[in-house]
Design a protein around this motif. Structure first.
Motif, PDB file in Angstrom:
ATOM      1  N   SER A  16      -0.922 -15.239   1.878  1.00 48.65           N
ATOM      2  CA  SER A  16      -1.172 -15.910   3.142  1.00 48.65           C
ATOM      3  C   SER A  16      -2.654 -16.087   3.414  1.00 48.65           C
ATOM      4  O   SER A  16      -3.031 -16.850   4.296  1.00 48.65           O
ATOM      5  N   MET A  17      -3.527 -15.380   2.695  1.00 49.57           N
ATOM      6  CA  MET A  17      -4.964 -15.570   2.840  1.00 49.57           C
ATOM      7  C   MET A  17      -5.450 -16.837   2.170  1.00 49.57           C
ATOM      8  O   MET A  17      -6.575 -17.273   2.402  1.00 49.57           O
ATOM      9  N   ARG A  18      -4.616 -17.443   1.350  1.00 49.70           N
ATOM     10  CA  ARG A  18      -5.037 -18.654   0.631  1.00 49.70           C
ATOM     11  C   ARG A  18      -5.270 -19.833   1.555  1.00 49.70           C
ATOM     12  O   ARG A  18      -6.265 -20.551   1.389  1.00 49.70           O
ATOM     13  N   PRO A  19      -4.428 -20.078   2.577  1.00 51.97           N
ATOM     14  CA  PRO A  19      -4.754 -21.162   3.519  1.00 51.97           C
ATOM     15  C   PRO A  19      -6.058 -20.932   4.271  1.00 51.97           C
ATOM     16  O   PRO A  19      -6.783 -21.881   4.564  1.00 51.97           O
ATOM     17  N   PHE A  20      -6.358 -19.678   4.582  1.00 49.73           N
ATOM     18  CA  PHE A  20      -7.621 -19.389   5.251  1.00 49.73           C
ATOM     19  C   PHE A  20      -8.810 -19.703   4.356  1.00 49.73           C
ATOM     20  O   PHE A  20      -9.799 -20.295   4.799  1.00 49.73           O
ATOM     21  N   SER A  21      -8.724 -19.301   3.089  1.00 52.31           N
ATOM     22  CA  SER A  21      -9.820 -19.591   2.172  1.00 52.31           C
ATOM     23  C   SER A  21      -9.988 -21.087   1.940  1.00 52.31           C
ATOM     24  O   SER A  21     -11.107 -21.576   1.749  1.00 52.31           O
ATOM     25  N   GLN A  22      -8.886 -21.826   1.971  1.00 49.14           N
ATOM     26  CA  GLN A  22      -8.982 -23.276   1.848  1.00 49.14           C
ATOM     27  C   GLN A  22      -9.556 -23.912   3.106  1.00 49.14           C
ATOM     28  O   GLN A  22     -10.268 -24.921   3.030  1.00 49.14           O
ATOM     29  N   LEU A  23      -9.274 -23.310   4.270  1.00 47.45           N
ATOM     30  CA  LEU A  23      -9.788 -23.863   5.529  1.00 47.45           C
ATOM     31  C   LEU A  23     -11.300 -23.742   5.614  1.00 47.45           C
ATOM     32  O   LEU A  23     -11.979 -24.705   5.993  1.00 47.45           O
ATOM     33  N   VAL A  24     -11.830 -22.597   5.267  1.00 42.30           N
ATOM     34  CA  VAL A  24     -13.278 -22.378   5.363  1.00 42.30           C
ATOM     35  C   VAL A  24     -13.989 -22.680   4.052  1.00 42.30           C
ATOM     36  O   VAL A  24     -15.216 -22.540   3.989  1.00 42.30           O
ATOM     37  N   ARG A  25     -13.238 -23.084   3.025  1.00 43.08           N
ATOM     38  CA  ARG A  25     -13.821 -23.342   1.701  1.00 43.08           C
ATOM     39  C   ARG A  25     -14.551 -22.098   1.200  1.00 43.08           C
ATOM     40  O   ARG A  25     -15.753 -22.110   0.905  1.00 43.08           O
ATOM     41  N   LEU A  26     -13.803 -21.020   1.110  1.00 42.37           N
ATOM     42  CA  LEU A  26     -14.366 -19.729   0.771  1.00 42.37           C
ATOM     43  C   LEU A  26     -15.063 -19.698  -0.586  1.00 42.37           C
ATOM     44  O   LEU A  26     -16.124 -19.064  -0.702  1.00 42.37           O
ATOM     45  N   PRO A  27     -14.550 -20.334  -1.652  1.00 43.83           N
ATOM     46  CA  PRO A  27     -15.290 -20.302  -2.926  1.00 43.83           C
ATOM     47  C   PRO A  27     -16.699 -20.869  -2.813  1.00 43.83           C
ATOM     48  O   PRO A  27     -17.647 -20.329  -3.390  1.00 43.83           O
TER      49      PRO A  27
END
Length: 314
Positions: A16-27
């Protein structure tokens, strides 16, 4: 089916953390914060697992292990001395602020909130830059640090922007030694920052937030930061400070060509006939450095033994 009977596994929560990382462009943000990994498991996978574990209220030892890496791999990644954590927190906060702004009213005022809290380390002896920190609530000294935090708010949502772990500017209060390191490295800059005065570091955090694109006109803080120098420094930056003044004999304000301390000024303005309707009229007061306006507290001004609860905006 009731919500209490629904069971979620740790693996689903980590995903479920994957949508968050995609939202803020975590990479992309990890790369800008100097967090890199040349081989093995991707760095974004480690951070998503760590975030999922923390939000699930598990420690790394009790969390469900991943077959592709071990807990030591995550710890080695988090303990990297080249990681700029202040930069990472600021970048993530700015992405979330931009996302939240689409759902907020355009005329809503934005403000920066500055505060510090005690970080106790009572049983530590050889911790680097450990200091004797004075706690104003209990009126005594503790072993530990001061955690300086800068946040953003629009009156409805709060977002942490930056932070700094402060030791003490007084060398006599520092108990821990300083590890020698190259002055050009990030670790040396953080050690030097921890030994500076807290008001100067607070102004640096505000400058970094404004430079990064934070649209705020007001800075809120408590009585620890309310000094004429702080208000004048914020005014030079185009910001308005709002804080609670302490009763002290060190600072005087010029009102109607008379030098008055906070207690005398409060007593004089308290006897004035303030209007009870909306739209209070402020009285101009000339401070030591800049012109300022003292406003009455709409919720009632109360005087105790230490602090006069009146608001001042420069």
């Amino acid at each position: 089916m009731s919500m209490s009977t629904i069971q979620h596994s740790a693996t689903d929560f980590h995903r479920s953390m994957r949508p968050f990382s995609q939202l803020v462009r975590l990479p992309q943000l990890l790369h800008q914060a100097n967090i890199r990994k040349t081989r093995g498991v991707r760095i974004i996978t480690l951070f998503e697992w760590a975030l999922g574990t923390i939000f699930a209220r598990y420690s790394f030892e009790r969390a469900e292990t991943d077959p592709h890496f071990c807990t030591k791999t995550v710890r080695n990644c988090l303990n990297d001395a080249h990681t700029n954590w202040q930069r990472l927190v600021q970048l993530v906060a700015l992405r979330l602020i931009n996302y939240v702004s689409h759902f907020a009213e355009a005329h809503r005022a934005q403000a920066l909130i500055l505060d510090d809290s005690l970080f106790k380390r009572e049983f530590s002896k050889h911790t680097e830059l450990l200091a004797r920190v004075f706690d104003h609530d209990h009126q005594c000294y503790y072993r530990g640090f001061r955690a300086l935090t800068l946040g953003w708010s629009d009156g409805n949502t709060f977002m942490p922007l930056s932070f700094a772990l402060m030791s003490s500017a007084n060398s006599q209060n520092r108990l821990g030694t300083v590890r020698p390191c190259d002055g050009r490295t990030l670790a040396a800059k953080r050690r030097h920052q921890a030994q500076r005065k807290m008001n100067d570091v607070a102004l640096d955090l505000i400058d970094e937030a404004v430079k990064a694109g934070t649209k705020a006109k007001y800075v809120l803080f408590d009585s620890w930061f309310t000094s004429p120098h702080m208000f004048a420094a914020l005014l030079n930056r185009g910001l308005f400070g709002v804080g609670m003044l302490k009763r002290t004999e060190k600072f005087y304000f010029r009102y109607r060509k008379r030098q008055m301390n906070v207690k005398s000024l409060y007593q004089l303005l308290r006897r004035s006939n303030w209007p009870t309707h909306k739209g209070y009229l402020g009285k101009n007061v000339n401070g030591p450095d800049k012109n300022c306006t003292v406003l009455p507290n709409a919720y009632g001004c109360h005087l105790n033994s230490r602090i006069i609860r009146s608001f001042i905006s420069v």
